[in-house]
Design a protein around this motif. Structure first.
Motif, short mmCIF file in Angstrom:
data_model
loop_
_atom_site.label_atom_id
_atom_site.label_comp_id
_atom_site.label_asym_id
_atom_site.label_seq_id
_atom_site.Cartn_x
_atom_site.Cartn_y
_atom_site.Cartn_z
N THR A 138 0.63 -1.28 -0.12
CA THR A 138 -0.09 -0.09 0.12
C THR A 138 0.89 1.19 0.04
OG1 THR A 138 -1.79 -1.30 1.15
CG2 THR A 138 -1.91 1.32 1.44
N ALA A 139 1.79 1.37 0.79
CA ALA A 139 2.67 2.35 0.90
C ALA A 139 3.36 2.61 -0.31
CB ALA A 139 3.85 2.18 2.00
N ILE A 140 4.01 1.67 -0.93
CA ILE A 140 4.64 1.83 -2.09
C ILE A 140 3.87 2.36 -3.40
CG2 ILE A 140 6.04 0.48 -4.01
CD1 ILE A 140 7.17 -1.15 -1.45
N THR A 141 2.56 1.68 -3.49
CA THR A 141 1.70 1.93 -4.42
C THR A 141 1.26 3.19 -4.42
OG1 THR A 141 0.85 -0.57 -4.82
CG2 THR A 141 -0.37 1.24 -5.46
N HIS A 142 1.01 3.87 -3.14
CA HIS A 142 0.62 5.36 -3.06
C HIS A 142 1.71 6.27 -3.46
CE1 HIS A 142 -3.78 5.06 -1.86
NE2 HIS A 142 -3.30 3.74 -1.46
N LEU A 143 3.12 5.79 -3.08
CA LEU A 143 4.09 6.68 -3.42
C LEU A 143 4.08 6.83 -4.99
CD1 LEU A 143 7.02 5.38 -0.89
CD2 LEU A 143 5.98 7.71 -1.24
N VAL A 144 4.08 5.49 -5.68
CA VAL A 144 4.13 5.60 -7.21
C VAL A 144 2.97 6.43 -7.75
CG1 VAL A 144 4.18 4.17 -9.29
CG2 VAL A 144 5.40 3.40 -7.25
N GLN A 145 1.84 6.18 -7.15
CA GLN A 145 0.53 7.16 -7.63
C GLN A 145 0.71 8.24 -7.50
OE1 GLN A 145 -2.65 4.91 -6.06
NE2 GLN A 145 -2.61 3.14 -7.61
N SER A 169 4.87 0.39 -10.80
CA SER A 169 4.59 1.37 -11.78
C SER A 169 3.74 0.87 -12.75
CB SER A 169 5.85 1.91 -12.19
OG SER A 169 6.48 1.00 -12.95
N ARG A 170 3.57 -0.57 -12.97
CA ARG A 170 2.91 -1.21 -14.03
C ARG A 170 1.46 -1.29 -13.81
NH1 ARG A 170 7.06 -5.85 -15.17
NH2 ARG A 170 8.60 -4.51 -16.38
N GLN A 171 1.02 -0.90 -12.36
CA GLN A 171 -0.39 -1.12 -12.15
C GLN A 171 -1.03 -0.09 -12.91
OE1 GLN A 171 -1.23 -2.51 -7.95
NE2 GLN A 171 0.42 -0.94 -7.50
N ASN A 172 -2.43 -0.51 -13.27
CA ASN A 172 -3.27 0.52 -13.82
C ASN A 172 -4.05 1.47 -12.79
OD1 ASN A 172 -4.58 2.20 -15.70
ND2 ASN A 172 -5.63 0.50 -16.81
N GLY A 173 -4.21 2.49 -12.90
CA GLY A 173 -5.13 3.40 -11.83
C GLY A 173 -5.32 4.53 -12.62
N GLU A 174 -5.93 5.36 -11.58
CA GLU A 174 -6.28 6.71 -11.89
C GLU A 174 -5.01 7.64 -12.17
OE1 GLU A 174 -8.75 8.73 -9.15
OE2 GLU A 174 -10.02 6.92 -8.70
N HIS A 175 -3.69 7.18 -11.55
CA HIS A 175 -2.81 8.11 -11.82
C HIS A 175 -2.25 7.76 -13.36
CE1 HIS A 175 -0.82 4.26 -10.83
NE2 HIS A 175 0.37 4.46 -11.27
N GLN A 177 -3.97 7.34 -15.93
CA GLN A 177 -4.76 8.00 -16.66
C GLN A 177 -4.69 9.82 -16.53
OE1 GLN A 177 -7.04 7.00 -19.22
NE2 GLN A 177 -6.86 9.17 -20.04
N GLU A 178 -4.40 10.16 -15.28
CA GLU A 178 -3.84 11.52 -15.18
C GLU A 178 -2.55 11.91 -15.75
OE1 GLU A 178 -4.00 12.25 -10.77
OE2 GLU A 178 -5.82 11.53 -10.70
N ALA A 179 -1.66 11.01 -15.82
CA ALA A 179 -0.32 11.25 -16.32
C ALA A 179 -0.40 11.27 -18.03
CB ALA A 179 0.43 9.94 -16.04
N MET A 180 -1.57 10.64 -18.41
CA MET A 180 -1.68 10.97 -20.03
C MET A 180 -2.48 11.98 -20.09
SD MET A 180 -0.16 8.19 -20.87
CE MET A 180 -0.26 8.40 -22.62
N GLU A 181 -3.26 12.55 -19.53
CA GLU A 181 -4.02 13.87 -19.38
C GLU A 181 -2.74 14.89 -19.48
OE1 GLU A 181 -7.10 13.87 -16.60
OE2 GLU A 181 -8.04 12.36 -17.52
#
Length: 195
Positions: A138-145, A169-175, A177-181
């Motif tokens: 959880t901590a690592i994923t939220h850092l990446v996101q 960093s390979r997980q798909n999530g809101e972050h 999509q935000e990066a692509m925006e």
């Protein structure tokens, strides 16, 4: 809980529920254990074997002499430093470990599974899916996101190789999509200025 089949992590709402369950639990150790895991990404035994003398609140680090990838200084959040400052005021002066245990040969706790399963269930989460290591994920994923660069995430998490960090960093999530925006906005702004 979100999952990509390999790495599971808690949402911020699930984190709040879990920490509330920890605060209300009969164990005096489950809340600091969970909070440290969520705010540092430390592994279970790294947390349970914290020596009080290895906590440096001024520099906001915890020294880990026997980490999986070698000794390191673990950075901690200001929130965790404030919590530990208050918590340490309540420990006995001769106490060596943050999680002491008279029944353990090492002098510190080596297991926290029972209390952890209990608070996970109390938070309305599945104890078969939310394990102690989920705090680290959880901590690592939220850092990446949050957009933290991967070398910094590697430094914080204590992973030996960048390859292990790249998994997060390979997980798909809101972050994603935000990066692509953000990318699209940069291109569109440049194009609009040239017209």
């Amino acid at each position: 809980m979100l999952s990509n089949g390999r790495i599971s992590y808690l949402t911020t709402e699930q984190i709040d529920r879990l920490l509330e369950a920890c605060r209300n639990d009969s164990s005096n150790y489950i809340y600091p254990f969970a909070l440290i895991g969520l705010e540092t990404s430390m592994r279970k035994m790294e947390i349970l074997s914290i020596r009080l003398g290895h906590i440096d609140l001024k520099r906001r680090v915890i020294y880990i002499p026997k980490a999986k990838a070698g000794a390191r200084e673990q950075p901690i959040t200001a929130h965790l430093a404030d919590y530990l400052k208050q918590h340490l005021k309540q420990v006995e002066s001769e106490q060596v470990w943050l999680f002491p245990s008279e029944s353990s040969e090492s002098g510190h706790m080596v297991s926290i599974e029972k209390a952890f399963r209990r608070v996970v269930a109390e938070a309305g989460l599945d104890p078969k899916e939310v394990l102690r290591h989920t705090l680290r994920h959880t901590a690592i994923t939220h850092l990446v996101q949050a957009g933290v660069d991967l070398p910094t995430v590697q430094r914080i998490s204590g992973h030996k190789t960048m390859q292990m960090v790249v998994r997060y960093s390979r997980q798909n999530g809101e972050h994603i999509q935000e990066a692509m925006e953000k990318l699209e906005q940069r291109y569109r702004k440049k194009k609009e200025k040239s017209q």
